[in-house]
Design a protein around this motif. Structure first.
Motif, mmCIF file in Angstrom:
data_model
loop_
_atom_site.group_PDB
_atom_site.id
_atom_site.type_symbol
_atom_site.label_atom_id
_atom_site.label_comp_id
_atom_site.label_asym_id
_atom_site.label_seq_id
_atom_site.Cartn_x
_atom_site.Cartn_y
_atom_site.Cartn_z
ATOM 1 N N SER A 170 0.810 -1.207 0.000
ATOM 2 C CA SER A 170 0.000 0.000 0.000
ATOM 3 C C SER A 170 0.848 1.264 0.000
ATOM 4 O O SER A 170 0.337 2.362 -0.155
ATOM 5 N N LEU A 171 2.135 1.123 0.210
ATOM 6 C CA LEU A 171 2.982 2.299 0.299
ATOM 7 C C LEU A 171 3.693 2.585 -1.014
ATOM 8 O O LEU A 171 4.284 1.702 -1.614
ATOM 9 N N ASN A 172 3.638 3.836 -1.415
ATOM 10 C CA ASN A 172 4.368 4.251 -2.593
ATOM 11 C C ASN A 172 5.722 4.755 -2.129
ATOM 12 O O ASN A 172 5.834 5.846 -1.590
ATOM 13 N N THR A 173 6.740 3.951 -2.294
ATOM 14 C CA THR A 173 8.027 4.292 -1.713
ATOM 15 C C THR A 173 8.974 4.971 -2.700
ATOM 16 O O THR A 173 10.144 5.110 -2.438
ATOM 17 N N SER A 174 8.450 5.370 -3.834
ATOM 18 C CA SER A 174 9.328 6.021 -4.804
ATOM 19 C C SER A 174 9.635 7.451 -4.360
ATOM 20 O O SER A 174 8.844 8.084 -3.672
ATOM 21 N N ILE A 175 10.776 7.910 -4.729
ATOM 22 C CA ILE A 175 11.169 9.282 -4.399
ATOM 23 C C ILE A 175 11.855 9.870 -5.631
ATOM 24 O O ILE A 175 12.689 9.228 -6.265
ATOM 25 N N ASP A 180 15.308 14.694 -1.076
ATOM 26 C CA ASP A 180 14.038 14.811 -0.343
ATOM 27 C C ASP A 180 14.002 13.870 0.849
ATOM 28 O O ASP A 180 14.637 12.825 0.854
ATOM 29 N N GLN A 181 13.179 14.276 1.831
ATOM 30 C CA GLN A 181 12.880 13.374 2.946
ATOM 31 C C GLN A 181 11.401 13.043 2.845
ATOM 32 O O GLN A 181 10.566 13.952 2.775
ATOM 33 N N LYS A 182 11.074 11.768 2.848
ATOM 34 C CA LYS A 182 9.680 11.333 2.818
ATOM 35 C C LYS A 182 9.439 10.391 3.988
ATOM 36 O O LYS A 182 10.378 9.743 4.458
ATOM 37 N N ALA A 183 8.193 10.330 4.447
ATOM 38 C CA ALA A 183 7.896 9.429 5.561
ATOM 39 C C ALA A 183 6.551 8.760 5.358
ATOM 40 O O ALA A 183 5.601 9.391 4.890
ATOM 41 N N TYR A 184 6.511 7.477 5.695
ATOM 42 C CA TYR A 184 5.287 6.687 5.613
ATOM 43 C C TYR A 184 5.150 5.873 6.888
ATOM 44 O O TYR A 184 6.134 5.406 7.444
ATOM 45 N N THR A 185 3.911 5.719 7.323
ATOM 46 C CA THR A 185 3.633 4.834 8.446
ATOM 47 C C THR A 185 2.546 3.852 8.020
ATOM 48 O O THR A 185 1.499 4.280 7.538
ATOM 49 N N SER A 186 2.819 2.567 8.191
ATOM 50 C CA SER A 186 1.782 1.562 7.933
ATOM 51 C C SER A 186 0.956 1.400 9.194
ATOM 52 O O SER A 186 1.510 1.378 10.302
ATOM 53 N N MET B 45 13.425 21.766 -9.014
ATOM 54 C CA MET B 45 11.974 21.634 -8.983
ATOM 55 C C MET B 45 11.545 21.222 -7.582
ATOM 56 O O MET B 45 12.139 20.334 -6.983
ATOM 57 N N ILE B 46 10.543 21.930 -7.060
ATOM 58 C CA ILE B 46 9.994 21.558 -5.754
ATOM 59 C C ILE B 46 8.598 21.022 -6.014
ATOM 60 O O ILE B 46 7.798 21.665 -6.678
ATOM 61 N N ASN B 47 8.331 19.847 -5.475
ATOM 62 C CA ASN B 47 7.006 19.253 -5.632
ATOM 63 C C ASN B 47 6.525 18.805 -4.260
ATOM 64 O O ASN B 47 7.131 17.952 -3.630
ATOM 65 N N VAL B 48 5.462 19.448 -3.799
ATOM 66 C CA VAL B 48 4.913 19.100 -2.488
ATOM 67 C C VAL B 48 3.524 18.541 -2.710
ATOM 68 O O VAL B 48 2.678 19.179 -3.336
ATOM 69 N N ILE B 105 6.522 14.733 1.196
ATOM 70 C CA ILE B 105 7.900 15.238 1.265
ATOM 71 C C ILE B 105 7.978 16.196 2.449
ATOM 72 O O ILE B 105 7.151 17.092 2.594
ATOM 73 N N LEU B 106 8.951 15.942 3.304
ATOM 74 C CA LEU B 106 9.043 16.709 4.543
ATOM 75 C C LEU B 106 9.855 17.976 4.320
ATOM 76 O O LEU B 106 10.812 17.995 3.544
#
Lengths: 341, 249
Positions: A170-175, A180-186, B45-48, B105-106
């Motif tokens: 269920s998580l889209n882990t692409s970046i 970038d910093q991304k965060a997901y919680t299941s 490019m910034i994408n939020v 994106i944080l």
């Protein structure tokens, strides 16, 4: 004539709006422009989990050798399939004495050994470590407890868990950008059935009335009773009982049934109603002396403990009101009598 | 005749002009889309995904009415050779509104808050919901976003504390009851947060919701808050939070 020709030759933009077809097109265009500006939500609702289980508590009394089976059902109320792992967690009887389950952080090996004798099976005796439930699917299962003759006589309290397996799909882990910093919680859910197993010969419950009280004097009802019972026996018990209230003439004026709550072995439990309120005699108007007799019985209605307490009801406000009325009437009668003389 | 035609033409002209003007004004004045923010040039490019313009909890008022189908009642007693089973307690159900939380994106010093809903129908004597995390938000090389300690450094899995500063970092949660007062009493103020107990460090489960009353349904909103400093390493951070419903007896 020149003027008319001039007007007739007026072209384009203005003549465009005069045609009914073009007028309709213009209206349609306006609507499109307006509606195109209304933001459409881009986040899609993620399907959650909805599990249902019945019953919520299972009580087993068994004397080995035995092959006890406790049926239960589990249902997936959501629109997606779920995979549920089956697990057990030992209940701490002392901490959970009042009915709210608290688990033992470090259960002993003896406490954990019982799980070797337990299987979750279907009606064809197929054993499961995990189950798959499709959308809206319900499964009827049994908790099978197989005990050999030499099984140690004891009580075992635990919660049988059905816990969703974590799914990364269920998580889209692409970046897109490595900076970038991304965060997901299941989020995963689980549901439990409390299970209470008493192993050994059936004995008479050894219940002691730890506390049975109410305020000694009161003005009116309802009358709440404080009630605590201690189970000094080897096994958990679910006693029945009632409080019988008699007035000063010995007549029964009220009876309050006690809820059937489990009291675990070697624990003391405060007995409350289903809504967690004290056991209460709901009569409002009270006057005089009363006795309340608590009678605890086993499942065969055989009395195993009893205690009687006394309380008084003096409606002070009513008595003061009556006294004032009597004095007032007396005063009026006296004055009238004097006038007649 | 000519003047009548002129009058009709001029009224249509006025109508046409009004519609065109209205369309143009609607184009100019209607609020612009706020679905996603993308800006940039040839070099960046910034994408939020979503800009959180109000990073504080804002409780939703609409309560969806849950629909549960009754489970067929099982017999109160089952007996067999040398055993008796009693199971007269009624069914109960537990649901969570979604199976993942995407913080997007944080951005440093910009707290992100997401929500999910928990609904529970109660057995006879009430129930509780326990919660824990498998680990802090962690990326592949084991760099973590630690659990928050709140503004004054006191919040933990057991103790809630205020978290309102944008310079306080980490991951935390709060619970707000919708219908009945079932969430932990520690979340008394709207900015109080707690840490999830980390089961990888042998922390015991935290009680998220307790309902002792024999009520039919309770609903709660869970707020997940995340804030990172500028120094936070880039990457994808993930963890799993478990909610387990346990009946009372």
């Amino acid at each position: 004539m020149r003027k008319r020709l001039k007007e007739q030759s007026k072209p384009s933009l203005i003549t465009f709006s005069t045609s009914p077809m073009n007028f309709a097109c213009l209206c349609l265009l306006s609507c499109i422009i307006l509606f195109a500006r209304i933001p459409i939500p881009t986040t899609y609702a993620q399907e959650g989990t909805n599990l249902e289980i019945s019953p919520s508590n299972i009580y087993i009394e068994t004397n080995p050798p035995s092959d006890a089976r406790a049926p239960f059902t589990i249902k997936n109320n959501s629109d997606r399939s779920v995979s549920l792992a089956i697990g057990y967690k030992v209940i701490d009887p002392l901490e959970s004495a009042n009915g709210r389950v608290i688990f033992k952080e470090n259960p002993s090996n003896t406490e954990k050994e019982i799980f070797k004798n337990i299987q979750i099976v279907d009606e064809k005796n197929v054993s499961y470590d995990s189950i798959e439930l499709g959308p809206k699917q319900e499964k009827q299962l049994q908790m099978r407890v197989i005990l050999p003759q030499q099984q140690f006589q004891n009580d075992y309290y635990f919660t049988l868990f059905f816990q969703e397996s974590p799914s990364q799909s269920s998580l889209n882990t692409s970046i897109d950008n490595e900076e970038d910093q991304k965060a997901y919680t299941s989020l995963i859910s689980g549901i439990g059935i409390n299970s209470f197993i008493a192993i050994g010969q059936k004995t008479t419950p050894q219940l002691e009335i730890e506390e049975f009280s109410t305020s000694w004097v009161r003005q009116t009802g309802p009358v709440p009773f404080s009630l605590k019972l201690t189970n000094a026996g080897l096994h958990y018990t679910r006693p029945q009982g009632k409080i019988v209230i008699r007035n000063m003439f010995g007549n029964v004026v009220g009876t309050v049934a006690l809820p059937k709550r489990a009291i675990l072995a070697s624990t003391t439990r405060e007995v409350l109603t289903e809504s967690q309120d004290p056991i209460t005699w709901k009569n409002i108007f009270l006057i005089g002396s009363y006795t309340a007799e608590l009678i605890i019985t086993d499942n065969n209605d055989y009395p195993i403990a009893s205690r009687t307490i006394r309380f008084f009801a003096i409606p002070f406000i009513l008595l003061v009101g009556l006294l004032i009325i009597v004095i007032g009437i007396g005063f009026i009668v006296r004055r009238t009598g004097k006038k007649h003389k | 005749m000519i003047s009548n035609n002129n009058r009709q033409t001029s009224s249509k002209v006025r109508l046409g002009t009004t519609i065109v003007t209205f369309s143009a004004l609607s184009l100019i004045l209607s609020p612009s889309l706020a679905m996603a923010a993308t800006s940039g040039n040839s070099q960046f490019m910034i994408n939020v995904d979503t800009i959180d313009t109000d990073p504080q909890p804002t409780p939703k008022t609409a309560i969806p009415s849950p629909q549960f189908t009754p489970v067929p009642t099982l017999p109160e007693f089952t007996t067999g050779l040398n055993y008796t089973v009693n199971q007269n307690d009624r069914a109960f159900s537990f649901s969570i509104s979604q199976n993942s939380i995407d913080f997007g994106i944080l951005s440093a010093n910009t707290p992100v808050i997401r929500t999910s809903e928990i609904t529970m129908t109660h057995p006879l004597y009430g129930a509780q919901v326990l919660t824990f995390e498998d680990k802090p938000l962690t990326k592949e090389d084991n760099v973590i976003i630690p659990d928050t300690t709140c503004d004054n450094g006191t919040c933990s899995p057991e103790v809630a504390a205020e978290w309102s500063s944008t310079f306080t970092y980490g991951f935390g949660y709060r619970c707000e009851s919708k219908a009945k007062d079932v969430c932990d009493k520690m979340f008394i103020r709207s900015k109080d947060f707690k840490q999830y107990p980390d089961i990888s460090r042998d922390k015991p489960f935290s009680t998220l919701i307790t309902s002792l009353k024999n009520t039919n349904t309770t609903q709660s909103t869970i707020y997940y808050k995340l804030n990172v400093p500028k120094s936070q390493q880039p990457g994808i951070y993930q963890n799993t939070i478990t909610f387990v419903a346990v009946p009372n007896f």
